[in-house]
Each structure stands twice: as structure tokens, then as C-alpha cells.
Design an enzyme around this catalytic site. Structure first.
Site, PDB file in Angstrom:
ATOM      1  N   GLU A  25      17.579  -3.584 -57.108  1.00 41.27           N
ATOM      2  CA  GLU A  25      16.675  -2.990 -58.103  1.00 41.27           C
ATOM      3  C   GLU A  25      16.020  -1.706 -57.599  1.00 41.27           C
ATOM      4  OE1 GLU A  25      15.490  -6.938 -60.640  1.00 41.27           O
ATOM      5  OE2 GLU A  25      13.984  -6.183 -59.273  1.00 41.27           O
ATOM      6  N   GLU A  31      21.774 -10.380 -61.812  1.00 42.92           N
ATOM      7  CA  GLU A  31      20.691 -11.362 -61.928  1.00 42.92           C
ATOM      8  C   GLU A  31      20.396 -11.620 -63.394  1.00 42.92           C
ATOM      9  OE1 GLU A  31      17.045 -10.454 -59.819  1.00 42.92           O
ATOM     10  OE2 GLU A  31      18.163  -9.814 -58.047  1.00 42.92           O
TER      11      GLU A  31
HETATM   12  P1  P53 Z   1      10.082 -13.222 -59.757  1.00 43.95           P
HETATM   13  C1  P53 Z   1      10.516  -7.691 -62.424  1.00 43.95           C
HETATM   14  C2  P53 Z   1      11.340  -7.579 -63.535  1.00 43.95           C
HETATM   15  C3  P53 Z   1      12.679  -7.908 -63.437  1.00 43.95           C
HETATM   16  C4  P53 Z   1      13.193  -8.333 -62.215  1.00 43.95           C
HETATM   17  O1  P53 Z   1      11.290 -12.286 -60.233  1.00 43.95           O
HETATM   18  C5  P53 Z   1      12.383  -8.437 -61.105  1.00 43.95           C
HETATM   19  C6  P53 Z   1      11.040  -8.123 -61.202  1.00 43.95           C
HETATM   20  C7  P53 Z   1      10.172  -8.222 -60.020  1.00 43.95           C
HETATM   21  O2  P53 Z   1       9.396  -9.384 -60.057  1.00 43.95           O
HETATM   22  O3  P53 Z   1      12.832  -8.781 -59.861  1.00 43.95           O
HETATM   23  C8  P53 Z   1      13.972  -9.569 -59.660  1.00 43.95           C
HETATM   24  O4  P53 Z   1      10.585 -14.001 -58.582  1.00 43.95           O
HETATM   25  C9  P53 Z   1      14.251  -9.575 -58.171  1.00 43.95           C
HETATM   26  C10 P53 Z   1      14.261 -10.951 -57.553  1.00 43.95           C
HETATM   27  C11 P53 Z   1      13.221 -11.800 -58.206  1.00 43.95           C
HETATM   28  C12 P53 Z   1      13.591 -11.975 -59.664  1.00 43.95           C
HETATM   29  O5  P53 Z   1      13.751 -10.740 -60.311  1.00 43.95           O
HETATM   30  O6  P53 Z   1       8.985 -12.298 -59.418  1.00 43.95           O
HETATM   31  O7  P53 Z   1      15.442  -8.900 -57.846  1.00 43.95           O
HETATM   32  O8  P53 Z   1      14.098 -10.828 -56.155  1.00 43.95           O
HETATM   33  O9  P53 Z   1      13.018 -13.038 -57.596  1.00 43.95           O
HETATM   34  C13 P53 Z   1      12.565 -12.802 -60.423  1.00 43.95           C
HETATM   35  O10 P53 Z   1       9.787 -14.096 -60.908  1.00 43.95           O
END
Ligand code: P53
Length: 479
Positions: free
Chosen positions: A189, A381
């Protein structure tokens, strides 16, 4: 029933800093992720404040005097349990698996010349285990886990010397796994540098009054490191495939008021396209350059930098997609900050954290991205977090099955629209520490991990209902 395209690899995703733990084992250095606390008193409305790293919070984390826990130091012990976890992946019949390499295992301080062999050993074993089980490794080189020393000593990514340190790290792992790993993502990201300057760029939120401006300089260095990595990688093995990686914050205009539509268009240029443009078109768009000028940011892009970016673009568009948002105010032009706030969409349902679930949005986005860049896509993701508790030894996560099923359906629809898509890795394989809040109550896994937000629990793994469902999808190739 819908058949899944044979070209779409199916798998799951995690990151080193959220899963491995073992933060000070075998010579590993301290990473910036391990300095993110878990705050039990956090009000969910304040997530964006909690995300910020200030001088005070940093000092508190470095002292680690027991006031808070720092769960990324513990992870969910993937470091010791990786064999059991790979077996679970293999049993699920996944084609691929995405994880990252902790920079601090290989270069504990980030600025050493020679790698820490003990650290490499872990990834030798992990990658061998994947290959042995016919699971294609998808490797993120850096996922929010730069060595803290590079922040303390050099000020993070605003300092161009980091390009050298990073590429030394990237080169080391690409050389070592050149016959075992084909898919590489240099940075997770990459746009995170804008909304979480600590995680994305190793900057402190209160180190400068115009932190967003400063993050643009840092980002430019990250883009250069990305291109340099592609260049070095293709020299090591011309068959390597490099992915960009952008958190796609898809937004719609709340109404068809042309002014709002225009504003949304600009919002998407800023949040999504401006990042893919550099990594796929090999240059900053006119839109980005104008915007930088407006904020008096002069990146001083040299001809050499221009050439590097132009000649070393990524092969596929990697991205994370979780939700969509709404632009609902005409007032004000594209602003600094405010990158992750969005309006409510009355047509969509949201989870406890306000993430609005939108499978069709993924199809829309895929069509737009493919139209614009004409390169294959990889959904690196996609998933949904819930606070879950075992009931009679099981998690019946029908909501997750519905989420994944609906998204996979739309991916398949997009493929039928004509979009080329090579992979889907669900976030996440097992429950891991939340990136944003370091809690364990925001569970995304297809496998339940018995651990609470304070790091307590047996860490035992229990496949959820969604694990069985996904296994079935991988075997039948149908949704
Ligand atoms: P958590 C924001 C929006 C979209 C993806 O996030 C994001 C974020 C940052 O929080 O990050 C990704 O665990 C990231 C992962 C993360 C996952 O989204 O904050 O690449 O490392 O765990 C989910 O709920």
C-alpha cells in the site's frame, strides 16, 4: 453457480509484522510496527488519531514500561508455527500465499552492508515449505516494517539515502530466492505514506507542521526505490513479475450534481490513480504535478529519476480493496489530509468499524483500472474484520463467506467484462494483529487464533467455517 476463471490464482495473505512475533530473536532489530501500542481505552471513532505516531507516543513505546502492550512484538507466533500454518494452507488447496519479509530480520538496523544470515534462514525455511507444498509465494518486500534505526538515525523515507538501504535489502532477498519466488511486491500500500506517515514512510505526525507535504518527498523516494527494485530484479531474473500495491479507496459522488462528480473524479485521481500512474505509466500525471505545485511542493525530479521511473514500471496492478466510500460535499477543493474520511452510502451495509461493504464496487474499480492501464490485476487484499468468539469450538462466520463469495463473484464478472486478473489473496489467512489499532478483536482470518489483544492465549489455530468454504471453492473452482 459460477465457474472461476482458470487463470485466477486463489490464496490468502498476511504480513510479517502482524503475524510473526519473535521480535528480538536471532538478531532481529526493532521495526517501526513494533512500536505501535494497543490502547484498550480506544473509542473506535478515534482510530485516525490512534494511528498517528507522535514524539510522545514514540518515547513511551521505546521505554515500554508496561503501561501499554505492543502486540506486534508477539504477533501470533507465525515465526515458530509457520509449518503448521503452511500445512493449513496446503490443506485448503490454495494456489498461492502472500506474506512479507521483515526487513529487520535481514538488516536489523537497516544500514548494514551484510545481511543477518540467521534472519534469512527463517525465510529459506518458509519459502521451501511453500514450494514443497506447491504453493506459489507472493512476496511483499516491505509491509510497514522498516527498521526503527532508519527513522532514528536518518529520519525515515524523507531521506533519499534510504533508497540505497532498501535496495540493498531487496537485492539480497531477490538474489536468494530467485529460483523460488516469481511474484514480488516492493511496497505494501504505497499510498499509506499519505494517510499513515509512520507506517508508510517512517515519519512522525508531529515532526513538521506540514507533515503531508513532507510525506510527498518521502513518497518520491519510495517510488524511486520501487523502480530501482524492478530494475535490479529484472537483471537477477527476467521472469520476475513485479506488482504495484495501492490501497484503493474507491469513492462515489453522493449525487449526480456535476460539481460533486467532478470533485469525486479529482478525489480518485488523488487517492488511486496518482499512485498507479507513477508505477505503471512511469511518470507523475499532469494532475499530480499541478497539485504539488499548488501546495508549493517541488520534488526536484531529475532527468535521471524520470528515466528510472519510465524504464522500470511494474508488471501487474496489485491492490487492496475492502470497501467504498462517498464524496458528499462540494465545498472546498481537493484538500490536504482527510484522506480516509468518507460519507455514508445508503445502499450499502457497514461492519462495526464503519467499512462499507461493496462487491460491485470492486467490479467497477477493476474495469476502470484495466481500461486505464491495460495490465493484469491482482487483488492482494480483501476481507472483513469481526470480533469473534469460539462457540462450541467453532466460528460459524457466514458473514465472511457471504463477503468473500460476493466479491469473488464480482471478480469473475469483471473477468467476463474483459478484465485480466491473475490473482486473489484474501486478507487474512489467520487472525493476526490489526494494522491500524494493534487489537486482536478485529479478526479477518479464515483460521481462528486463540489470543487476545494483550497477547494472552494458547495461540492455537482453529479453522473457521469460511476456511472449509474457501477450500471447497479452491477444489471445485466454483462459487
Ligand atoms: P486493519 C486502511 C484502508 C485499507 C487498507 O487493516 C488498510 C488500511 C490501514 O489500516 O490496510 C491494509 O488491520 C493493510 C493490512 C491491514 C489491513 O488492511 O487496520 O495492508 O496490513 O491489516 C486491514 O483493520
Amino acid at each position: 453457480m459460477k465457474k472461476i476463471s482458470k487463470d485466477l490464482m486463489l490464496g490468502c495473505s498476511i504480513s510479517a509484522n502482524q503475524a510473526e512475533g519473535a521480535f528480538n530473536v536471532n538478531g532481529k532489530g526493532l521495526s517501526i510496527a513494533e512500536l505501535r501500542r494497543y490502547n484498550p481505552n480506544l473509542d473506535r471513532k478515534d482510530i485516525n488519531t490512534e494511528r498517528k505516531m507522535t514524539k510522545e507516543k514514540l518515547q513511551e513505546a521505546l521505554n515500554d514500561d508496561g503501561k501499554y502492550v505492543y502486540p506486534k512484538k508477539i504477533g501470533v507466533n507465525f515465526y515458530e508455527r509457520y509449518k503448521e500454518d503452511v500445512k493449513l494452507i496446503a490443506d485448503m488447496k490454495n494456489d498461492c500465499f502472500r506474506t512479507s519479509i521483515a526487513w529487520t530480520r535481514i538488516f536489523p538496523n537497516g544500514d548494514e552492508k551484510e545481511p543477518n544470515l540467521k534472519g534469512l534462514e527463517f525465510y529459506d525455511n518458509l519459502i521451501d515449505e511453500l514450494v514443497k507444498n506447491k504453493i506459489e509465494p507472493i512476496i511483499t518486500i516491505s509491509h510497514y516494517e522498516m527498521p526503527y534505526n532508519l527513522v532514528a538515525k536518518y529520519g525515515g523515507w524523507k531521506n533519499p539515502i534510504l533508497i540505497e538501504f532498501y535496495t540493498n535489502f531487496a537485492k539480497t532477498v531477490m538474489e536468494r530466492y530467485k529460483n523460488k519466488v516469481k511474484y514480488w511486491i516492493p511496497f505494501n500500500e504505497i499510498n499509506a505514506a499519505n494517510y499513515s506517515v509512520w507506517a508508510g514512510a517512517g515519519l512522525l505526525d508531529d515532526e513538521h507542521p506540514n507533515i503531508l507535504g513532507l510525506s510527498m518527498y518521502a513518497l518520491h523516494n519510495i517510488f524511486l526505490a520501487n523502480a530501482q527494485t524492478v530494475k535490479i530484479g529484472k537483471e537477477i531474473n527476467k521472469n520476475f513479475l513485479f506488482g504495484s500495491m495501492v490501497a484503493t479507496l474507491l469513492n462515489y459522488a453522493e449525487s449526480c450534481d456535476p460539481q460533486l462528480v467532478l470533485k469525486t473524479e479529482k478525489d480518485q485521481q488523488l487517492k488511486i490513480y496518482s499512485f498507479f500512474d507513477v508505477m505503471h505509466r512511469g511518470e507523475y500525471s499532469k494532475f499530480s504535478l499541478n497539485l504539488l505545485k499548488k501546495f508549493s511542493i517541488d520534488l526536484k525530479i531529475s532527468n535521471e529519476d524520470k528515466k528510472l521511473l519510465k524504464e522500470n514500471t511494474c508488471d501487474f496492478l496489485g491492490f487492496s480493496y475492502y470497501m467504498s466510500g462517498v464524496v458528499n460535499q462540494i465545498e472546498g477543493d481537493v484538500t490536504e489530509g482527510n484522506l480516509s474520511k468518507t460519507g455514508k452510502n445508503k445502499f450499502l451495509k457497514a461492519n462495526e468499524w464503519g467499512w462499507q461493504i461493496d462487491p460491485i464496487g470492486l467490479r467497477i474499480l477493476m474495469n476502470r483500472l484495466y481500461d486505464r492501464y491495460q495490465k493484469p490485476l491482482f487483488i492482494l487484499e480483501n476481507g472483513i474484520g469481526f470480533d469473534e468468539k469460539l462457540e462450541n469450538g467453532k466460528i460459524n462466520d457466514d458473514y465472511r463467506i457471504e463477503y468473500m463469495k460476493n466479491h469473488l463473484e464480482q471478480i469473475q464478472n469483471a473477468i467476463e467484462d474483459g478484465v485480466e486478473c491473475i490473482g486473489y489473496t484474501a486478507w487474512s489467512l489467520m487472525d493476526i494483529i490489526s494494522h491500524g489499532t494493534s487489537e486482536m478483536t478485529k479478526r479477518y482470518g479464515l483460521i481462528y487464533v486463540d489470543q487476545d489483544s494483550f497477547g494472552k492465549g494458547s495461540q492455537n489455530r482453529t479453522p473457521k467455517k469460511s476456511y472449509d468454504w474457501y477450500k471447497n471453492v479452491c477444489i471445485s473452482r466454483e462459487i
